[in-house]
Scaffold this active site. Structure first.
Site, mmCIF file in Angstrom:
data_model
loop_
_atom_site.group_PDB
_atom_site.id
_atom_site.type_symbol
_atom_site.label_atom_id
_atom_site.label_comp_id
_atom_site.label_asym_id
_atom_site.label_seq_id
_atom_site.Cartn_x
_atom_site.Cartn_y
_atom_site.Cartn_z
ATOM 1 N N TYR A 72 0.821 -1.222 0.000
ATOM 2 C CA TYR A 72 0.000 0.000 0.000
ATOM 3 C C TYR A 72 0.853 1.269 0.000
ATOM 4 C CZ TYR A 72 -4.448 -2.500 0.679
ATOM 5 O OH TYR A 72 -5.577 -3.281 0.522
ATOM 6 N N HIS A 138 -9.150 -7.092 -1.953
ATOM 7 C CA HIS A 138 -8.281 -6.203 -2.725
ATOM 8 C C HIS A 138 -8.237 -6.672 -4.173
ATOM 9 C CE1 HIS A 138 -4.836 -3.892 -4.113
ATOM 10 N NE2 HIS A 138 -4.430 -5.014 -4.687
HETATM 11 N N1 UDP Z 1 -9.420 2.615 2.820
HETATM 12 C C1 UDP Z 1 -9.875 3.059 4.032
HETATM 13 N N2 UDP Z 1 -10.444 4.323 4.122
HETATM 14 C C2 UDP Z 1 -10.550 5.113 3.040
HETATM 15 C C3 UDP Z 1 -10.080 4.662 1.794
HETATM 16 C C4 UDP Z 1 -9.514 3.400 1.719
HETATM 17 O O1 UDP Z 1 -9.803 2.352 5.039
HETATM 18 O O2 UDP Z 1 -11.078 6.238 3.168
HETATM 19 C C5 UDP Z 1 -8.824 1.283 2.722
HETATM 20 C C6 UDP Z 1 -9.783 0.265 2.104
HETATM 21 O O3 UDP Z 1 -9.567 -0.996 2.760
HETATM 22 C C7 UDP Z 1 -9.297 0.204 0.668
HETATM 23 C C8 UDP Z 1 -7.796 0.347 0.868
HETATM 24 O O4 UDP Z 1 -7.675 1.319 1.904
HETATM 25 O O5 UDP Z 1 -9.658 -1.017 0.039
HETATM 26 C C9 UDP Z 1 -7.007 0.805 -0.325
HETATM 27 O O6 UDP Z 1 -7.568 1.986 -0.818
HETATM 28 P P1 UDP Z 1 -7.760 2.224 -2.378
HETATM 29 O O7 UDP Z 1 -8.124 3.652 -2.568
HETATM 30 O O8 UDP Z 1 -6.581 1.696 -3.107
HETATM 31 O O9 UDP Z 1 -9.070 1.342 -2.684
HETATM 32 P P2 UDP Z 1 -9.250 -0.042 -3.458
HETATM 33 O O10 UDP Z 1 -8.246 -0.057 -4.566
HETATM 34 O O11 UDP Z 1 -9.024 -1.156 -2.459
HETATM 35 O O12 UDP Z 1 -10.667 -0.025 -3.933
HETATM 36 MG MG MG Z 2 -6.206 0.301 -4.577
#
Ligand code: UDP
Ligand code: MG
Length: 172
Positions: A72, A138
């Site tokens: 991440y 994910h």
């Molecule tokens: N996440 C969170 N709060 C937020 C945004 C994201 O806890 O406001 C977490 C959530 O588990 C998410 C992960 O961080 O799946 C990675 O974020 P991303 O924006 O990459 O979303 P994804 O690709 O998983 O849809």
């Molecule tokens: Mg993502």
């Protein structure tokens, strides 16, 4: 008599030519600790299998904080980053590589939106979870990040190549 698989028609004039390379696009999918604890591995694997995507690699592991921080890394300046790493390391995850035509984009459609509240019914997040911080799965967001994530989570020899007997029934 068993039915023979139809001949591929990708060379037909006017039809898009879909190369083998397109069909072997890969994405990294991980069932997060909440998905594992809630017994959703089977349901999620079923959706990718039934869609027609091909499983290339799968492992069940307790990921280290270092691995998750790297996974991440693009989100390192976001306020939820420490909590996200803690959540992801709070229990085992099921990590997978799936393959198929447009699997990165289609995989994301199957997942739904990042926030389950914005995810349509029929999607994994839309059907199976409620909060953004416990969104169970994910999926890579681009081919580039898929390649990065696959090499972060898997050794090359862990990616299994085999011929799927359904290939000619799934693709034209
Ligand atoms: N996440 C969170 N709060 C937020 C945004 C994201 O806890 O406001 C977490 C959530 O588990 C998410 C992960 O961080 O799946 C990675 O974020 P991303 O924006 O990459 O979303 P994804 O690709 O998983 O849809
Ligand atoms: Mg993502």
């Amino acid at each position: 008599m068993s039915a023979a698989a139809p001949r591929r028609s990708s060379a037909r004039p006017g039809s898009p030519v879909r190369t083998m390379a397109a069909k072997t696009e890969r994405t990294f999918i991980a069932i997060k600790p909440d998905g594992v604890q809630r017994g959703l591995i089977g349901e999620i694997v079923k959706r990718f299998e039934q869609k027609g995507f091909r499983l290339v690699a799968m492992k069940f592991l307790q990921a280290s904080e270092d691995l998750l921080k790297e996974h991440y890394i693009d989100l390192k300046d976001r306020p939820f980053y420490p909590g996200l790493v803690k959540y992801m390391s709070s229990g085992p995850v099921a990590a997978m590589v799936w393959e198929g035509l447009n699997v990165v984009k289609t995989g994301r459609v199957m997942l739904g939106e990042t926030n389950p509240a914005d995810s349509k019914p029929g999607t994994i997040r839309g059907d199976l979870c409620i909060e953004v911080g416990r969104n169970i799965i994910h999926g890579s967001d681009s081919v580039d990040s898929a390649n990065k994530e696959i090499s972060l989570w898997f050794k090359p020899e862990e990616l299994v190549s085999y011929k799927s007997c359904a290939q000619d029934w799934i693709y034209e």
